[in-house]
Design an enzyme around this catalytic site. Structure first.
Site, PDB file in Angstrom:
ATOM      1  N   ASN A 358      -9.440  60.691 -80.621  1.00 22.47           N
ATOM      2  CA  ASN A 358     -10.538  61.050 -79.732  1.00 22.47           C
ATOM      3  C   ASN A 358     -10.022  62.050 -78.703  1.00 22.47           C
ATOM      4  O   ASN A 358      -8.825  62.364 -78.640  1.00 22.47           O
ATOM      5  CB  ASN A 358     -11.137  59.809 -79.065  1.00 22.47           C
ATOM      6  CG  ASN A 358     -10.101  59.002 -78.302  1.00 22.47           C
ATOM      7  OD1 ASN A 358      -9.127  59.548 -77.773  1.00 22.47           O
ATOM      8  ND2 ASN A 358     -10.296  57.686 -78.238  1.00 22.47           N
ATOM      9  N   ALA A 359     -10.918  62.565 -77.890  1.00 19.23           N
ATOM     10  CA  ALA A 359     -10.544  63.611 -76.933  1.00 19.23           C
ATOM     11  C   ALA A 359      -9.498  63.114 -75.934  1.00 19.23           C
ATOM     12  O   ALA A 359      -8.573  63.849 -75.570  1.00 19.23           O
ATOM     13  CB  ALA A 359     -11.785  64.109 -76.201  1.00 19.23           C
ATOM     14  N   ARG A 369       3.167  67.499 -75.011  1.00 18.07           N
ATOM     15  CA  ARG A 369       3.750  68.391 -76.012  1.00 18.07           C
ATOM     16  C   ARG A 369       3.421  69.864 -75.804  1.00 18.07           C
ATOM     17  O   ARG A 369       3.578  70.679 -76.705  1.00 18.07           O
ATOM     18  CB  ARG A 369       3.282  67.956 -77.407  1.00 18.07           C
ATOM     19  CG  ARG A 369       3.783  66.567 -77.795  1.00 18.07           C
ATOM     20  CD  ARG A 369       5.301  66.544 -77.922  1.00 18.07           C
ATOM     21  NE  ARG A 369       5.804  65.216 -78.266  1.00 18.07           N
ATOM     22  CZ  ARG A 369       6.458  64.428 -77.454  1.00 18.07           C
ATOM     23  NH1 ARG A 369       6.693  64.831 -76.196  1.00 18.07           N
ATOM     24  NH2 ARG A 369       6.894  63.254 -77.843  1.00 18.07           N
TER      25      ARG A 369
END
Length: 415
Positions: A358-359, A369
């Site tokens: 999900n968002a 990252r």
């Protein structure tokens, strides 16, 4: 992607508005007096503009499929986690000697006696694992490990419970201790609570004990059949047109399920070198990859390398990859299992996978990252994973521009 939008009432006009998001843009399909024609317009648009891969059939998450323990080949039950639409693909039709027929894409993995093989790699005469039954073996009511423990405890009671000269409680004959054994008057399988009760132990001669034990076997569950997987020979592999395809994801530990009587792989996870031969596709650092680490641990940076350094990296990585892959192929040709042969392959080998998130999860991933000047919490990821994250971020920014803008405005911290 077509996964947003739909039918909504318009308060001002009292009509139903139909709109769909496709490839980053909303498409207004018109206003309708009734809801049904608006929903038909949305359904027609989605049918004409299918996703490459999208989630469908949400309710199946409460359903189960038959899967198989890949060690024992005994059938089990696994919950469906998701069904994904994967786009129109060319199909193969695989037919077995007993008349089973499976239609699937060429890249779908099929379970065989030698492990997982892509459908396009199968040929007439090969074998695949299919559903079958076998006679169920006897199943004692008491687990073997517990029965052994009860036996040890019973042996420890022998000196106390049997006199030097004692009477068999079954035949009433007299025997020396050496010819007697302790027997559970009420069988262990009949009442487990009495298994460790000294009052339930009585001396019995060898013959009587043997006959009583044989009679007690009737208390074990016997007979019936159990579902298993068995090999079946392929008699035909032929092209079978193009159709929309779907991938099924099931819970572990055995990521497989039964499709038209043939065991196929859960198609929704990472490519595995345990089940298929890996292709020689490797990562070679490009010219823009910074090569030199400068600074002390915890406070270093990477700077550009020289032309000579890039040449060394290019030559060394390619030579290492070629040597490692040649060793991998030699082991496979010698009959070594894929899961053993792959140990020689380096981390630079490309792998592929499908994943959902999900968002909010994606925001967490991007915060860790990617290195970004607007980040509240600075991160210094390795460049290779950052390259993957940048591709994911670009796709997400196009798909959800408002959420993406809020993410950056909040210092790239997930809510």
């Amino acid at each position: 992607m077509v996964d947003r939008g739909g039918v909504t009432p318009h308060k001002g006009t009292g009509k139903w508005r139909a709109q769909v998001r496709h490839e980053g843009r909303y498409h207004f399909l018109g206003s309708y007096e009734d809801r049904q024609p608006a929903e038909s317009a949305v359904a027609t648009f989605r049918a004409e503009h299918p996703n490459r891969r999208r989630r469908v059939l949400q309710s199946v998450r409460r359903n189960h499929v038959r899967c198989y323990d890949e060690r024992t080949l005994v059938a089990e039950r696994a919950q469906i986690l998701d069904v994904m639409q994967s786009g129109v693909k060319q199909l193969l039709k695989i037919t077995t000697a007993d008349g089973r027929s499976l239609r699937c894409s060429g890249d779908h993995a099929i379970f065989t006696p030698d492990g997982w093989v892509k459908a396009r790699e199968l040929a007439v005469g090969d074998e695949v694992m299919v559903s079958a039954t076998m006679v169920r073996p006897s199943e004692a009511l008491v687990p073997p490990s517990l029965r052994r423990g009860i036996g040890v405890w019973t042996s420890m009671q022998r000196q106390r419970a049997i006199r030097d000269i004692d009477v068999c409680y079954l035949c009433s004959k007299t025997y020396p201790r050496e010819e007697l054994t302790l027997d559970h008057v009420v069988p262990v399988a009949a009442d487990l609570l009495k298994a460790l009760d000294p009052r339930n132990l009585s001396p019995a001669c060898v013959d009587c004990h043997r006959r009583k034990s044989a009679d007690e076997q009737a208390l074990a569950r016997r007979g019936g059949k159990m579902a298993v997987a068995k090999p079946e020979r392929i008699v035909a592999v032929e092209p079978d047109g193009e159709e929309m395809t779907y991938d099924l994801s099931v819970e572990g530990p055995w990521h497989n399920f039964l499709a038209d009587g043939i065991v196929v792989h859960n198609s929704y996870n990472e490519e595995s070198g345990r089940y298929r031969e890996l292709s020689p596709v490797f990562y070679v650092p490009a010219a823009e990859r910074r090569l030199v680490q400068r600074g002390k641990p915890g406070a270093y940076e990477f700077v550009d390398g020289t032309a000579e350094q890039h040449a060394v990296v290019d030559e060394a990585t390619r030579a290492g990859y070629e040597s490692a892959y040649a060793a991998y192929r030699r082991m496979l040709e010698a009959g070594v299992a894929r899961e053993v042969a792959r140990t020689t392959l380096p981390v630079g080998l490309y792998s592929s996978m499908y994943a959902t998130c999900n968002a909010r999860s994606l925001m967490h991933f991007l915060g860790l990252r990617t290195k970004h000047e607007d980040a509240t919490f600075p991160s210094f990821p390795q460049r290779e994973i950052e390259m993957v994250a940048e591709r994911m971020e670009a796709a997400w920014a196009e798909l959800m521009p408002l959420t993406y803008a809020a993410f950056n405005a909040n210092g790239r911290v997930a809510p």
